[in-house]
Design an enzyme around this catalytic site. Sequence first.
Site, PDB file in Angstrom:
ATOM      1  N   GLY A   1       0.782  -1.214  -0.026  1.00  0.00           N
ATOM      2  CA  GLY A   1       0.096   0.006   0.134  1.00  0.00           C
ATOM      3  C   GLY A   1       0.927   1.206  -0.255  1.00  0.00           C
ATOM      4  O   GLY A   1       0.088   2.339  -0.103  1.00  0.00           O
ATOM      5  N   PHE A   2       2.101   1.192  -0.008  1.00  0.00           N
ATOM      6  CA  PHE A   2       3.055   2.341   0.149  1.00  0.00           C
ATOM      7  C   PHE A   2       3.693   2.483  -1.312  1.00  0.00           C
ATOM      8  O   PHE A   2       3.778   3.645  -1.743  1.00  0.00           O
ATOM      9  CB  PHE A   2       4.064   2.012   1.319  1.00  0.00           C
ATOM     10  CG  PHE A   2       4.736   3.146   1.515  1.00  0.00           C
ATOM     11  CD1 PHE A   2       4.332   4.148   2.528  1.00  0.00           C
ATOM     12  CD2 PHE A   2       6.026   3.497   0.680  1.00  0.00           C
ATOM     13  CE1 PHE A   2       5.377   5.266   2.823  1.00  0.00           C
ATOM     14  CE2 PHE A   2       6.746   4.965   0.886  1.00  0.00           C
ATOM     15  CZ  PHE A   2       6.388   5.728   2.097  1.00  0.00           C
ATOM     16  N   GLY A   3       4.059   1.367  -1.845  1.00  0.00           N
ATOM     17  CA  GLY A   3       4.707   1.451  -3.233  1.00  0.00           C
ATOM     18  C   GLY A   3       5.770   0.109  -3.412  1.00  0.00           C
ATOM     19  O   GLY A   3       5.515  -0.755  -2.535  1.00  0.00           O
TER      20      GLY A   3
ATOM     21  N   LYS B   1      11.950   0.979   0.805  1.00  0.00           N
ATOM     22  CA  LYS B   1      10.249   1.274   0.585  1.00  0.00           C
ATOM     23  C   LYS B   1      10.189   2.726  -0.097  1.00  0.00           C
ATOM     24  O   LYS B   1      10.187   3.757   0.471  1.00  0.00           O
ATOM     25  CB  LYS B   1       9.395   1.094   1.769  1.00  0.00           C
ATOM     26  CG  LYS B   1       8.052   0.981   1.565  1.00  0.00           C
ATOM     27  CD  LYS B   1       7.399   0.175   2.474  1.00  0.00           C
ATOM     28  CE  LYS B   1       7.161   1.160   3.816  1.00  0.00           C
ATOM     29  NZ  LYS B   1       6.078   0.393   4.657  1.00  0.00           N
TER      30      LYS B   1
ATOM     31  N   ASP C   1      -3.286  -1.794  11.655  1.00  0.00           N
ATOM     32  CA  ASP C   1      -3.085  -2.788  10.525  1.00  0.00           C
ATOM     33  C   ASP C   1      -2.391  -4.181  10.413  1.00  0.00           C
ATOM     34  O   ASP C   1      -1.396  -4.463   9.618  1.00  0.00           O
ATOM     35  CB  ASP C   1      -2.376  -1.931   9.213  1.00  0.00           C
ATOM     36  CG  ASP C   1      -2.861  -2.468   7.784  1.00  0.00           C
ATOM     37  OD1 ASP C   1      -3.925  -3.097   7.590  1.00  0.00           O
ATOM     38  OD2 ASP C   1      -2.257  -2.041   6.900  1.00  0.00           O
TER      39      ASP C   1
END
Length: 377
Positions: free
Chosen positions: A35-37, A56, A151
């Site tokens: 979900g960040f990349g 990341k 999460d």
Amino acid sequence: MDSFSKEFEHLFIKLEDIKSATNNFVEKKVIGGGGFGKVYKGEVSHYKGRSMVAFKRLDRKFGQGDTEFWKEIMMLSRYTHENLISLLGYCNEGGEMILVYELASNGSLDRHLSSTTLTWTQRIKICLDAARGLSYLHEDKGNHQRVIHRDIKSSNILLDENWNSKVSDMGLARIGPANQQYTAFITNIVGTPGYLDPVYLDMGILTKESDVYSFGVVLFEVLCGRLCFEKCNGGFLNLVPTWKKSCKLNKIDKLIFKDSNMKNMDPTSMVAFTDIAFRCLNKSREKRPLMADVVEKLEIALKSQEPVDLVPKTYEEIGKAVVPPLIYRSIEELKVLLSKGVLLNGGKTVINYSAGSFLFNYFFIFLRNGKFGFIKC
């Protein structure tokens, strides 16, 4: 932001160094994403020295941005534990936002749920490590504060080269007071479908018990060898209600991942593991266990399983101790031979497999209805 950046200036890594380590973000350096990349692998110097790391790289099209970026830096700098991923640096220049972590060479847990090489003992140990990391976040560390992750899921549990697990991705975490029974927030709902606490999902009330629920889902994923959802008619089917129903009907055997490495599950270990997983999923947050309790129960599950893992070696030791040595082609064939009874110690000791006894490190291990007990030999 300037004062914030100054606090963490020792973590800053130049963009040119990161580009050099990743060959300017070449695709063959990609080791994952979320979900960040994308996440890249490379070697770089950081405040702890020089090593292979994971980069990341923020891609704003996935929805995360500055808030999650700086929160991740703050959280992982202020809260450190052997079962939390270590932040080694960051870069915020040239339009890039990059986080630099210790390398978890075995990737995320979700990739290994259906692995045919992981033993039941390894699965328990992975869960125990992650539980310890999450318990650390929840406990008061002397500042009357606790951290709620928000999460928890198998893709946010990373595995190093020795299969030690580490909780990662703190960008959505919230800090709250630890000097009260329940730390509750009325907040926007974030997280991943399937893992979300129903109370949080329905009412927007976030508590540390929301993390406990999510971790219970992960425990069932490890037990069942699959993710908590599956594709169905163009959408996704949440499997958690089915898992809970099977537990209530005492049909957990139908859920357990069917693999040769899971066949030697000690019943006591399996019951301890399943019981705490089921309690984590209780609809009532007050009836869910503390993460410290989860750690304790998983330790019991691990200790119950360890003697079982050693039994095959015990068979072989007995076979070699017989005079003349037994000849066999498999452990199962050796069991058949032992069931007929053999003499050890010059005929002074009788071992009979059908009676359920094994010679093991100066102890007899008795198998009674699937449970092990020990008495001095």
